[in-house]
Design a protein around this motif. Sequence first.
Motif, PDB file in Angstrom:
ATOM      1  N   UNK A  54      25.366  28.990  52.642  1.00 36.59           N
ATOM      2  CA  UNK A  54      25.727  28.252  53.873  1.00 36.59           C
ATOM      3  C   UNK A  54      27.002  27.612  53.871  1.00 36.59           C
ATOM      4  N   UNK A  55      27.428  27.187  52.861  1.00 40.44           N
ATOM      5  CA  UNK A  55      28.681  26.232  52.610  1.00 40.44           C
ATOM      6  C   UNK A  55      29.737  27.504  52.733  1.00 40.44           C
ATOM      7  N   UNK A  56      29.726  28.615  52.197  1.00 40.53           N
ATOM      8  CA  UNK A  56      30.780  29.709  52.149  1.00 40.53           C
ATOM      9  C   UNK A  56      30.776  30.408  53.646  1.00 40.53           C
ATOM     10  N   UNK A  57      29.511  30.560  54.377  1.00 39.15           N
ATOM     11  CA  UNK A  57      29.932  31.110  55.704  1.00 39.15           C
ATOM     12  C   UNK A  57      30.454  29.794  56.571  1.00 39.15           C
ATOM     13  N   UNK A  58      30.201  28.624  56.242  1.00 35.90           N
ATOM     14  CA  UNK A  58      30.866  27.515  57.068  1.00 35.90           C
ATOM     15  C   UNK A  58      32.249  27.479  56.937  1.00 35.90           C
ATOM     16  N   UNK A  59      32.559  27.623  55.525  1.00 37.37           N
ATOM     17  CA  UNK A  59      33.981  27.745  55.274  1.00 37.37           C
ATOM     18  C   UNK A  59      34.886  28.794  55.611  1.00 37.37           C
ATOM     19  N   UNK A  60      34.148  29.828  55.803  1.00 36.52           N
ATOM     20  CA  UNK A  60      34.664  31.207  56.315  1.00 36.52           C
ATOM     21  C   UNK A  60      34.712  31.140  57.816  1.00 36.52           C
ATOM     22  N   UNK A  61      33.743  30.433  58.632  1.00 39.64           N
ATOM     23  CA  UNK A  61      33.901  30.312  59.763  1.00 39.64           C
ATOM     24  C   UNK A  61      35.028  29.273  60.347  1.00 39.64           C
ATOM     25  N   UNK A  62      35.456  28.396  59.491  1.00 43.77           N
ATOM     26  CA  UNK A  62      36.061  27.255  59.820  1.00 43.77           C
ATOM     27  C   UNK A  62      37.576  27.987  59.738  1.00 43.77           C
ATOM     28  N   UNK A 106      38.121  20.557  51.764  1.00 46.21           N
ATOM     29  CA  UNK A 106      36.986  19.763  51.150  1.00 46.21           C
ATOM     30  C   UNK A 106      35.644  20.510  51.208  1.00 46.21           C
ATOM     31  N   UNK A 107      35.481  21.424  52.158  1.00 44.99           N
ATOM     32  CA  UNK A 107      34.460  22.337  51.970  1.00 44.99           C
ATOM     33  C   UNK A 107      34.551  23.218  50.773  1.00 44.99           C
ATOM     34  N   UNK A 108      35.403  23.594  50.663  1.00 43.45           N
ATOM     35  CA  UNK A 108      35.718  24.719  49.502  1.00 43.45           C
ATOM     36  C   UNK A 108      35.450  23.841  48.189  1.00 43.45           C
ATOM     37  N   UNK A 109      35.558  22.311  48.054  1.00 47.91           N
ATOM     38  CA  UNK A 109      35.446  21.563  46.999  1.00 47.91           C
ATOM     39  C   UNK A 109      33.756  21.541  46.994  1.00 47.91           C
ATOM     40  N   UNK A 110      33.266  21.400  47.966  1.00 45.76           N
ATOM     41  CA  UNK A 110      31.762  21.373  48.029  1.00 45.76           C
ATOM     42  C   UNK A 110      30.875  22.678  47.731  1.00 45.76           C
ATOM     43  N   UNK A 111      31.934  23.821  48.200  1.00 49.83           N
ATOM     44  CA  UNK A 111      31.406  25.082  47.691  1.00 49.83           C
ATOM     45  C   UNK A 111      31.348  25.093  45.951  1.00 49.83           C
ATOM     46  N   UNK A 114      28.350  23.106  44.389  1.00 50.57           N
ATOM     47  CA  UNK A 114      27.120  23.581  44.665  1.00 50.57           C
ATOM     48  C   UNK A 114      27.042  24.897  43.723  1.00 50.57           C
ATOM     49  N   UNK A 115      27.813  25.231  42.919  1.00 53.55           N
ATOM     50  CA  UNK A 115      27.869  26.622  42.040  1.00 53.55           C
ATOM     51  C   UNK A 115      28.637  27.744  42.520  1.00 53.55           C
ATOM     52  N   UNK A 116      29.356  27.565  43.410  1.00 54.27           N
ATOM     53  CA  UNK A 116      30.124  28.743  43.721  1.00 54.27           C
ATOM     54  C   UNK A 116      31.425  29.073  42.893  1.00 54.27           C
ATOM     55  N   UNK A 117      31.521  30.354  42.980  1.00 56.66           N
ATOM     56  CA  UNK A 117      32.761  30.775  42.032  1.00 56.66           C
ATOM     57  C   UNK A 117      34.057  30.107  42.462  1.00 56.66           C
ATOM     58  N   UNK A 118      35.004  29.981  41.509  1.00 53.18           N
ATOM     59  CA  UNK A 118      36.244  29.575  41.697  1.00 53.18           C
ATOM     60  C   UNK A 118      36.974  30.305  42.646  1.00 53.18           C
TER      61      UNK A 118
END
Length: 163
Positions: A54-62, A106-111, A114-118
Amino acid sequence: MEIPAINLKAIVLAHWLLTMWGSMGILPSSYAWGNFSVLAVGVWAIAQRDSIDAVLMFLTGMAVTILTDIIHFGIWYPHTPFQGVQSFTAGMAILSLLLKPVSCFFVYQMYRERGGDYNVNFGFPSLSRNRDAYQSIDQQDESSSPSNPFNQAQDTKPGVRTY
């Protein structure tokens, strides 16, 4: 220097308000549809606190709406002086566009939290410098010795080999 924690709700609320004000005037309905659909994905990212997707899709959409907003401004921005509501809506849409790269950061920091890759992997093969899985040729396995290089038992009779 530590990065301050910004709440995802505050990011979505700020962009919702700016998008609502920015879509009241000079821009077409595709501006509102694109931005509000990305904000809906942001609401999904708020609702599912553990979802990396969800966070990655929000980041991509932004990131995509940054490009589409620039295209909308390039096509629909009038060349005549603004009056009243037009200047307000243009200002809010431009302010939203200027805040989007900061929000993406900031959304990338949240990603990452949440455990996303760097680094974001889109499935393309890449070369890696990680050599943890390799075994050095300088070290030999303890079970093999120079007299028994193929690690065979000494007292067994040779049988039929199947290849």
